[in-house]
Design a protein around this motif. Sequence first.
Motif, mmCIF file in Angstrom:
data_model
loop_
_atom_site.group_PDB
_atom_site.id
_atom_site.type_symbol
_atom_site.label_atom_id
_atom_site.label_comp_id
_atom_site.label_asym_id
_atom_site.label_seq_id
_atom_site.Cartn_x
_atom_site.Cartn_y
_atom_site.Cartn_z
ATOM 1 N N LEU A 40 7.353 6.012 -2.306
ATOM 2 C CA LEU A 40 8.436 4.863 -2.494
ATOM 3 C C LEU A 40 9.024 6.098 -3.618
ATOM 4 O O LEU A 40 10.177 6.211 -3.203
ATOM 5 N N ALA A 41 9.241 6.626 -4.621
ATOM 6 C CA ALA A 41 10.129 7.257 -5.083
ATOM 7 C C ALA A 41 10.538 8.961 -4.651
ATOM 8 O O ALA A 41 11.609 9.371 -5.527
ATOM 9 N N TYR A 42 9.608 9.166 -3.653
ATOM 10 C CA TYR A 42 10.950 10.261 -2.702
ATOM 11 C C TYR A 42 11.338 9.522 -1.299
ATOM 12 O O TYR A 42 11.570 10.265 -0.358
ATOM 13 N N ASP A 43 10.849 8.312 -1.530
ATOM 14 C CA ASP A 43 11.677 7.869 0.274
ATOM 15 C C ASP A 43 13.179 7.958 0.021
ATOM 16 O O ASP A 43 13.942 7.558 -1.350
ATOM 17 N N ALA A 44 13.539 8.775 0.838
ATOM 18 C CA ALA A 44 15.510 8.954 1.137
ATOM 19 C C ALA A 44 16.046 7.646 0.357
ATOM 20 O O ALA A 44 16.528 7.470 -0.455
ATOM 21 N N ARG A 45 16.085 6.771 1.199
ATOM 22 C CA ARG A 45 16.194 5.444 0.778
ATOM 23 C C ARG A 45 16.125 4.965 -0.720
ATOM 24 O O ARG A 45 17.436 3.888 -1.645
ATOM 25 N N ILE A 46 15.026 4.795 -0.880
ATOM 26 C CA ILE A 46 14.941 4.339 -2.690
ATOM 27 C C ILE A 46 15.795 5.343 -2.922
ATOM 28 O O ILE A 46 16.259 5.055 -4.599
ATOM 29 N N ARG A 47 15.589 7.266 -3.154
ATOM 30 C CA ARG A 47 16.183 7.722 -3.829
ATOM 31 C C ARG A 47 17.600 7.259 -4.593
ATOM 32 O O ARG A 47 18.303 7.804 -4.978
ATOM 33 N N GLU A 48 18.040 7.021 -2.385
ATOM 34 C CA GLU A 48 20.121 7.158 -2.615
ATOM 35 C C GLU A 48 20.261 5.208 -3.375
ATOM 36 O O GLU A 48 21.763 5.437 -4.112
ATOM 37 N N ARG A 49 19.510 4.470 -3.045
ATOM 38 C CA ARG A 49 20.160 3.476 -3.184
ATOM 39 C C ARG A 49 19.660 2.392 -4.235
ATOM 40 O O ARG A 49 20.365 1.809 -4.851
ATOM 41 N N TYR A 50 18.324 2.811 -5.008
ATOM 42 C CA TYR A 50 17.332 2.711 -6.343
ATOM 43 C C TYR A 50 16.671 3.516 -6.795
ATOM 44 O O TYR A 50 15.497 3.596 -7.187
ATOM 45 N N PRO A 51 18.249 4.339 -6.743
ATOM 46 C CA PRO A 51 17.855 5.305 -7.986
ATOM 47 C C PRO A 51 16.281 5.572 -9.510
ATOM 48 O O PRO A 51 16.292 6.269 -9.722
ATOM 49 N N LEU A 52 16.960 3.926 -9.968
ATOM 50 C CA LEU A 52 16.417 3.773 -10.589
ATOM 51 C C LEU A 52 14.692 3.313 -10.656
ATOM 52 O O LEU A 52 13.838 3.934 -11.179
ATOM 53 N N LEU A 53 14.246 2.888 -9.321
ATOM 54 C CA LEU A 53 13.106 2.762 -9.183
ATOM 55 C C LEU A 53 12.324 3.800 -9.342
ATOM 56 O O LEU A 53 11.197 4.204 -9.184
ATOM 57 N N ALA A 54 13.042 5.100 -7.759
ATOM 58 C CA ALA A 54 12.653 6.425 -8.397
ATOM 59 C C ALA A 54 12.194 7.296 -9.250
ATOM 60 O O ALA A 54 10.875 7.331 -9.875
ATOM 61 N N ASP A 55 13.758 7.051 -10.132
ATOM 62 C CA ASP A 55 13.388 7.878 -11.701
ATOM 63 C C ASP A 55 11.700 7.019 -12.247
ATOM 64 O O ASP A 55 11.542 7.470 -12.960
ATOM 65 N N ALA A 56 11.628 5.554 -12.439
ATOM 66 C CA ALA A 56 10.728 5.066 -13.441
ATOM 67 C C ALA A 56 9.781 5.714 -12.823
ATOM 68 O O ALA A 56 8.307 5.503 -13.455
ATOM 69 N N ILE A 57 9.435 5.651 -11.645
ATOM 70 C CA ILE A 57 7.996 6.089 -11.219
ATOM 71 C C ILE A 57 7.907 7.314 -11.360
ATOM 72 O O ILE A 57 6.337 7.949 -12.082
ATOM 73 N N LEU A 58 8.671 8.169 -10.937
ATOM 74 C CA LEU A 58 8.458 9.746 -11.351
ATOM 75 C C LEU A 58 8.180 9.967 -12.810
ATOM 76 O O LEU A 58 8.187 11.272 -13.335
ATOM 77 N N ALA A 59 8.384 9.085 -14.019
ATOM 78 C CA ALA A 59 8.544 8.880 -15.192
ATOM 79 C C ALA A 59 6.948 8.643 -15.738
ATOM 80 O O ALA A 59 6.414 9.434 -16.878
ATOM 81 N N GLY A 60 6.345 8.351 -14.902
ATOM 82 C CA GLY A 60 4.905 7.568 -15.088
ATOM 83 C C GLY A 60 3.825 8.438 -14.365
ATOM 84 O O GLY A 60 4.059 9.444 -13.948
ATOM 85 N N LEU B 58 1.018 -1.146 -0.121
ATOM 86 C CA LEU B 58 0.103 -0.120 -0.304
ATOM 87 C C LEU B 58 0.656 1.306 0.128
ATOM 88 O O LEU B 58 0.694 2.263 -0.106
ATOM 89 N N VAL B 59 2.458 1.332 -0.405
ATOM 90 C CA VAL B 59 3.336 2.124 -0.106
ATOM 91 C C VAL B 59 2.305 3.053 -1.315
ATOM 92 O O VAL B 59 2.643 2.579 -2.124
ATOM 93 N N THR B 60 2.556 4.608 -1.875
ATOM 94 C CA THR B 60 2.028 4.974 -3.160
ATOM 95 C C THR B 60 2.959 5.042 -3.913
ATOM 96 O O THR B 60 4.595 5.290 -2.729
ATOM 97 N N ASN B 61 3.042 5.339 -4.693
ATOM 98 C CA ASN B 61 3.865 5.631 -5.329
ATOM 99 C C ASN B 61 5.243 6.868 -5.222
ATOM 100 O O ASN B 61 6.086 7.145 -5.369
ATOM 101 N N ALA B 62 4.128 7.965 -4.897
ATOM 102 C CA ALA B 62 4.840 9.230 -4.288
ATOM 103 C C ALA B 62 5.612 9.028 -3.034
ATOM 104 O O ALA B 62 6.793 9.025 -3.177
#
Lengths: 174, 337
Positions: free
Chosen positions: B77-97, B71-75
């Motif tokens: 997830l994309a702006y979570d500091a751990r995701i941005r730092e360790r999985y920026p590919l995922l953050a970028d893909a979410i923000l592309a959509g 249930l974590v929202t796309n937003a």
Amino acid sequence: MLIDSGSPGGVGTIGITLTINGERRELQVAPWTTLLDLLRERLDLTGTKKGCDHGQCGACTVLVNGTRINSCLTLAVMKDGAEITTVEGLAGLAHREGTNSLHPIQEAFVEHDAFQCGYCTPGQLCSSVGMMNEGHAKTRDEIREAMSGNICRCGAYTNIVDAIEDVMQQGGAR
Amino acid sequence: MNRFDYVRPSTVAEAVQALGSDPAARFIAGGTNLIDLMKYDVERPGKLIDITRLPLDKIEERDGGLRIGALVTNAALAYDARIRERYPLLADAILAGASAQLRNAASTGGNLLQRTRCYYFYDTATPCNKREPGTGCSAIGGVDRIHAILGTSEHCIATHPSDMCVALAALEATVRVSGPQGDRAIPFAEFHRLPGDDPAKDTNLAPGEIIVSVDLPARGFAGHHTYLKLRDRLSYAFALVSVAAALELDGRTIRTARLALGGVAHKPWRNTDAEALLQGRPATRESFKAAADLVLREAKPQSTNGFKIELARRAIVRGLEQAAAGTPQSQSDKRIQ
């Protein structure tokens, strides 16, 4: 089970509580009522617009607990307990004692002529406030990207970005 | 929109029980896709199970990786500091959509389960094997510009619309589900399926199962990655072609490559043969072209989407170049470097 509307085929309206523009409302809603239709058809809050009704245009954007969403793609019953702010409530967010002022983003839209027909404007305003609450967009490119869920058929985009940038430079949303 | 019963469980067990074996029941979380489909009468659920109160909205450390609640929202997830730092590919893909409003509402589990945006799937006046099995595919020989070029069948040429899932495929995520038979974990590559002769079935989720989390392994490819999305508008449009590229380099030599495409198939399209081909090769345009040729060797155009093959070829090369250079595509400044 927190809520069960009852047997299959039952008419089953459900009691929910929403705080809308600061006012607490106890409501009975059919589960298939969208938040947009509740606001417009039941509560006469017609500032929020129905454009496409499919989440593509952004005219129905409202703030739910401070976060902008498309009210057309949300069932009212799912937002039980939430605080809703519509365009009618934006001025109240920024209200200062002894004044009768608009929200700074509303003032800026007037100042920058950020609309023509005005149909998308309530959604643009709520979306702008939501975007500033999020705090991620800093540059003009980022503002444009963050506002891409709000379509303006008149093409007032340049002035909309000007208005938002102006408010952000003055310290953002209230 | 049709009338339906509405229940709101507070636990995963209650939710699974409420779904039971009722084929007309649907879970609802963000609602951004399901409510849209209900407005078109593509979905007509007899019962909606509102899962928004389930305790699945956390991102937690797990075995060196992260466990993302369904249930974590796309937003979030994309702006979570751990995701941005360790999985920026995922953050970028979410923000592309999608748009910011949709990302604020849409859930992680719902993103995986969203349906195709094929025009004919949405139009109940036309035949569609995905919507009504056995009626035929209107897209084949129809308006097929946005449709698939890989893994199609004679029954369906729809694409999976997600950006997030393309990154999750490249990152080798795992989907954890719960159901009447207990809990299980599904490797991301096996979660979505190709249309074959049963295009109504998008995923390998069994009847009665619910997604509880998406787990990311420790390797995040934070140093060399990109999400390059090409579409008809610069923002807020589905991909014609998108590329998730991730590399680990030893100097200029490729140690590990990950490559997944969106907008080209019924599922996020990952080609492990192309990844293997890149391994040990120099990170050069020549290597990337060889990988792109391999990915697209089996590509098959429809009547008007043949342009996607060359577009995908060039996007793969450009994406791998961006990843190798450590200059990921900006999701706000859309100029492609």
